[in-house]
Design a protein around this motif. Structure first.
Motif, PDB file in Angstrom:
ATOM      1  N   CYS A  66       0.806  -1.224   0.000  1.00 40.61           N
ATOM      2  CA  CYS A  66       0.000   0.000   0.000  1.00 40.61           C
ATOM      3  C   CYS A  66       0.837   1.272   0.000  1.00 40.61           C
ATOM      4  O   CYS A  66       0.354   2.330  -0.432  1.00 40.61           O
ATOM      5  CB  CYS A  66      -0.943   0.009   1.207  1.00 40.61           C
ATOM      6  SG  CYS A  66      -2.236  -1.247   1.138  1.00 40.61           S
ATOM      7  N   HIS A  67       2.088   1.182   0.487  1.00 41.27           N
ATOM      8  CA  HIS A  67       2.873   2.414   0.630  1.00 41.27           C
ATOM      9  C   HIS A  67       4.309   2.325   0.109  1.00 41.27           C
ATOM     10  O   HIS A  67       5.012   3.326   0.118  1.00 41.27           O
ATOM     11  CB  HIS A  67       2.916   2.836   2.107  1.00 41.27           C
ATOM     12  CG  HIS A  67       1.579   3.011   2.737  1.00 41.27           C
ATOM     13  ND1 HIS A  67       1.076   2.142   3.690  1.00 41.27           N
ATOM     14  CD2 HIS A  67       0.608   3.931   2.519  1.00 41.27           C
ATOM     15  CE1 HIS A  67      -0.131   2.534   4.050  1.00 41.27           C
ATOM     16  NE2 HIS A  67      -0.446   3.620   3.351  1.00 41.27           N
ATOM     17  N   PRO A  75      -8.127  -0.487   0.682  1.00 41.80           N
ATOM     18  CA  PRO A  75      -6.729  -0.224   0.325  1.00 41.80           C
ATOM     19  C   PRO A  75      -6.118  -1.342  -0.519  1.00 41.80           C
ATOM     20  O   PRO A  75      -5.338  -1.075  -1.444  1.00 41.80           O
ATOM     21  CB  PRO A  75      -6.020  -0.105   1.674  1.00 41.80           C
ATOM     22  CG  PRO A  75      -7.097   0.290   2.630  1.00 41.80           C
ATOM     23  CD  PRO A  75      -8.323  -0.401   2.139  1.00 41.80           C
ATOM     24  N   SER A  87      -4.593  -1.166  -4.354  1.00 44.50           N
ATOM     25  CA  SER A  87      -3.243  -1.612  -4.702  1.00 44.50           C
ATOM     26  C   SER A  87      -3.270  -2.685  -5.784  1.00 44.50           C
ATOM     27  O   SER A  87      -2.470  -2.659  -6.729  1.00 44.50           O
ATOM     28  CB  SER A  87      -2.533  -2.151  -3.455  1.00 44.50           C
ATOM     29  OG  SER A  87      -2.343  -1.136  -2.495  1.00 44.50           O
TER      30      SER A  87
END
Length: 529
Positions: A358-359, A406, A410
């Protein structure tokens, strides 16, 4: 969790090196061994220098050249090793010096001499390092084999207390093992095999690193891989040593190499993987703390998690090997249970992997081509997330409203980047390299197909778990926009038609216009209204 880096102040203070690296000998592991008891190889990096023991040399030195007259005499007398310009006479001298270091006369010494034995004479170090460099040449490696150099190195490893000398000897053997004939010879020597495995109990990180490289080289040779797997299975203390390294070391190079060894072992032998997964699983949870401090019980999955966290802190791109280890664990029931049934480990692994997708990897501001670099690690990460998601959806950290949107965002982003990567260029000016490009493209397509299969299966599982409230939130926040839903449908259809049709039913209750538009774009859908 026992034996975490921050809680080992006593052990770690003794094991730190100049570069800040940490290695260690797990409590209860055997001591130094007496002399009498004894796919393609990985690419070898540049040899570490003698100064600092963590830096890399910027040159590749060779033995000092002889004088012109001496050189002509030696060449005329056949002194050169094979087709090289290296001198047999010079190499004999260096190996003879090694023999002297571990000869009985030199090993009988008082305590002051024993302290000196941990240091290597500068001249001797320079010469044996040159042999280390030379051993990357096949002619030199074969000559060392003929001269029984492995036996000399075995004697050094069994008797020497000098970390630098031990590191160099294992490094030379690692170079020699890159050549199949020598690898088979080294692997068939039981005594040498015992000595090398005992190097995994060493407290010196550079020695542990070279030992791991040597083992990986041997495990990569099909002819001898099974020999090493069986030896490792017979030495149960190796499990403790490897777990100790993964849970305690701050040397990322060592962690990555040890991870590659574990990954190769598990890939070669599922039985060994199951044995290691089950190790420590029967440890009573109410065992007194003082007993666990004396003899810690290592559980494989928490140790893998600790190593992955440490590697990520330095470079997330090196996580590939640990993510693949976790993926291999999810291929067996015991492995999945070891991940999801640990009180905190399952949540910690989920949070780490969730944060990565996700990041960290393949973000919206990354160019689509980044997927080519990250496709293998993404395949492993999403595969493990999918396995955890499917096996324990009742966990608090897997609540629908917390993770589904989320993850959908993704998953769809990776699928969209994949579509961009798979677009073929219309014209190729470099037609003369067409065959090579075709091969590379086929390989890329193969890995991308694996990733796509994993993504679609995971996405379909999430779609099946979506509630009306979550869909409404996704439409409002943009994770389930028309464009993103279209990208998802293009990949899910036709294999997951029932899943898509059920999703459309829920979507119609939330946003009838969007549902109708999607149905028009995908006429193959047959949704009962």
């Amino acid at each position: 969790m026992g034996w975490v880096r921050s809680s080992h102040l006593g052990w770690l203070a003794k094991l730190r090196t100049a570069g800040g690296a940490v290695g260690g000998v797990p409590p209860g592991a055997p001591g130094a061994l007496a002399l009498g008891c004894p796919s393609s190889p990985p690419q070898l990096p540049a040899r570490p220098s003698s100064a600092g023991r963590g830096k890399v040399m910027d040159r590749n030195p060779s033995p000092p050249p002889p004088g012109r007259d001496q050189e002509e005499e030696e060449v005329a007398g056949g002194d050169c090793i094979g087709s090289t310009v290296y001198s047999k006479h010079w190499l004999f001298g260096v190996l003879s010096g090694l023999i002297q270091i571990v000869s009985p006369e030199n090993t009988k010494s008082n305590s002051d001499d024993e302290e000196q034995q941990t240091e290597l004479d500068e001249e001797m170090e320079n010469e044996i390092c040159r042999v280390w460099d030379m051993s990357m040449d096949e002619d030199v490696a074969l000559f060392l084999q003929e001269f029984n150099a492995p036996d000399i190195f075995m004697g050094v490893l069994a008797k020497s207390k000098c970390p630098r000398l031990r590191e160099i000897c294992v490094g030379i053997l690692g170079n020699m093992a890159c050549f199949q004939e020598i690898c088979v010879s080294i692997s068939s020597d039981k005594n040498l095999g015992q000595v090398l495995l005992h190097c995994l109990y060493d407290s010196d990180p550079p020695t542990l690193l070279e030992t791991s490289r040597l083992l990986l080289t041997c495990l990569s040779q099909a002819e001898v891989a099974s020999v090493w797997v069986e030896r490792i299975r017979e030495h149960s203390a190796i499990y403790d040593s490897i777990c100790f390294i993964m849970s305690s070391s701050t040397n990322v190079d060592l962690l990555v190499k040890v991870g590659e060894v574990v990954d190769k072992l598990f890939d070669l032998d599922e039985k060994l993987m199951l044995e290691w997964v089950r190790n420590g699983a029967t440890q009573p949870l109410d065992q007194p703390q003082e007993e666990s401090e004396e003899q810690p019980v290592f559980r494989l999955v928490p140790c893998i998690l600790e190593a992955a966290k440490q590697v990520r802190s330095e470079n997330p791109e090196w996580l590939d090997v640990y993510m693949h280890i976790l993926q291999l664990l999810t291929t067996v029931d015991d492995g999945i249970q070891a991940i999801v049934h640990c009180p905190d480990t399952g949540k910690d692994i989920w949070n780490l992997l969730f944060d990565l997708v996700c990041h960290e990897f393949c973000q919206s501001d990354d160019p689509p081509i980044i997927l080519q670099e990250q496709k293998t690690v993404l395949a492993s990460v999403f595969s493990v997330l999918s396995a955890i998601y499917a096996s324990q959806t009742e966990q608090e950290y897997l609540k629908i409203e917390k993770v589904d949107l989320p993850l959908i965002d993704s998953l769809i982003r990776v699928l969209q980047n994949m579509e961009q990567c798979q677009k073929k260029p219309e014209n190729s000016a470099e037609s003369n390299t067409g065959e090579t490009k075709k091969t590379d493209l086929t390989q890329d397509d193969f890995h991308l197909k694996i990733l796509k299969d994993i993504l679609c299966e995971f996405l379909s599982n999430i779609f099946q778990a979506l509630t009306k409230e979550t869909v409404a939130q996704g439409v409002k926040e943009g994770q389930l926009s028309k464009q993103k839903c279209s990208s998802a449908f293009q990949n899910l259809l036709p294999f997951y038609s029932p899943v898509v049709e059920d999703f459309i039913k829920i979507l119609r209750e939330v946003d009838k216009v969007l549902a109708d538009d999607l149905e028009k774009s995908f006429p193959s859908l047959k949704v009962q209204t």
